[in-house]
Design a protein around this motif. Structure first.
Motif, mmCIF file in Angstrom:
data_model
loop_
_atom_site.group_PDB
_atom_site.id
_atom_site.type_symbol
_atom_site.label_atom_id
_atom_site.label_comp_id
_atom_site.label_asym_id
_atom_site.label_seq_id
_atom_site.Cartn_x
_atom_site.Cartn_y
_atom_site.Cartn_z
ATOM 1 N N TYR A 28 24.669 100.559 118.205
ATOM 2 C CA TYR A 28 24.381 101.905 118.714
ATOM 3 C C TYR A 28 25.534 102.848 118.352
ATOM 4 N N HIS A 29 26.738 102.486 118.741
ATOM 5 C CA HIS A 29 27.974 103.123 118.267
ATOM 6 C C HIS A 29 29.148 102.305 118.764
ATOM 7 N N GLU A 30 30.320 102.562 118.201
ATOM 8 C CA GLU A 30 31.470 101.681 118.421
ATOM 9 C C GLU A 30 32.010 101.672 119.848
ATOM 10 N N SER A 31 31.641 102.636 120.670
ATOM 11 C CA SER A 31 32.132 102.670 122.045
ATOM 12 C C SER A 31 31.011 102.539 123.080
ATOM 13 N N TYR A 32 29.882 101.968 122.664
ATOM 14 C CA TYR A 32 28.714 101.819 123.534
ATOM 15 C C TYR A 32 28.845 100.506 124.298
ATOM 16 N N TYR A 33 29.249 100.577 125.568
ATOM 17 C CA TYR A 33 29.432 99.390 126.415
ATOM 18 C C TYR A 33 28.267 99.329 127.392
ATOM 19 N N ALA A 34 27.474 98.270 127.323
ATOM 20 C CA ALA A 34 26.249 98.227 128.119
ATOM 21 C C ALA A 34 25.893 96.813 128.547
ATOM 22 N N ALA A 35 25.010 96.752 129.544
ATOM 23 C CA ALA A 35 24.400 95.495 129.994
ATOM 24 C C ALA A 35 22.920 95.767 130.223
ATOM 25 N N PHE A 36 22.099 94.741 129.982
ATOM 26 C CA PHE A 36 20.643 94.875 130.056
ATOM 27 C C PHE A 36 20.058 93.840 131.009
ATOM 28 N N ILE A 37 19.087 94.277 131.789
ATOM 29 C CA ILE A 37 18.405 93.428 132.772
ATOM 30 C C ILE A 37 16.915 93.708 132.707
ATOM 31 N N ASN A 38 16.102 92.675 132.925
ATOM 32 C CA ASN A 38 14.676 92.866 133.191
ATOM 33 C C ASN A 38 14.508 92.760 134.695
ATOM 34 N N ASP A 39 13.923 93.794 135.304
ATOM 35 C CA ASP A 39 13.734 93.767 136.753
ATOM 36 C C ASP A 39 12.571 92.842 137.110
#
Length: 122
Positions: A96-107
Motif C-alpha cells: 500500500y505504501h512504506e508507512s502503512y501499519y495495519a491489522a486485519f480481522i474478520n468479525d
C-alpha cells in the motif's frame, strides 16, 4: 474515524464503467487502480472496489484510523479475544505504501475490518 471503505464486486469492468461516471459527479475522482482494485476519493478519505479472484468479496471492508502502532496492536488482540478471526497480523504493508501499519480481522459476520496507522515517522 474512517480511513477507507471497500466494497466487493463480481464484474470488475462493469463496476469500473459505473463508478468512473458516478464518483466524479460527487467530486471523487479515480485516484489509482490495478487489475483488481479501484480507489476513488479526496484527501485522506477513500472509497474502493475490489475483485478477489473470480468472486466478489463477502461483506464490506472498513478501515478505521488508529492513533499509533500500539492502537493497531491493541485493536488486533482485542478483536481476537472477542471472537474475531485473524486476517492479517499487525505490521507494515509495503504493497500500500512504506508507512502503512495495519491489522486485519474478520468479525463474527464475516465483515472485514482493519485498523491502520500511517506511520510517517518510521
Amino acid at each position: 474515524m474512517f480511513d477507507h471503505v471497500t466494497l466487493g464486486v463480481s464484474d470488475f469492468q462493469k463496476a469500473r464503467g459505473f463508478y468512473n461516471r458516478v464518483m466524479p459527479a460527487l467530486g471523487l475522482p479515480l485516484l489509482w487502480e490495478n487489475s483488481t482494485m479501484l480507489t476513488y476519493g479526496a484527501g485522506n478519505e477513500v472509497f474502493g472496489l475490489q475483485l478477489d479472484g473470480a468472486s466478489p468479496r463477502r461483506g464490506t471492508h472498513v478501515a478505521f484510523r488508529a492513533r499509533d502502532r500500539e492502537s493497531v496492536n491493541l485493536f488486533h488482540s482485542e478483536a481476537l479475544a472477542a471472537g474475531g478471526i485473524d486476517a492479517g497480523a499487525p505490521g507494515i504493508r509495503p504493497e500500500y505504501h512504506e508507512s502503512y501499519y495495519a491489522a486485519f480481522i474478520n468479525d463474527p459476520d464475516g465483515n472485514r475490518i482493519e485498523a491502520v496507522f500511517h506511520d510517517t515517522k518510521k
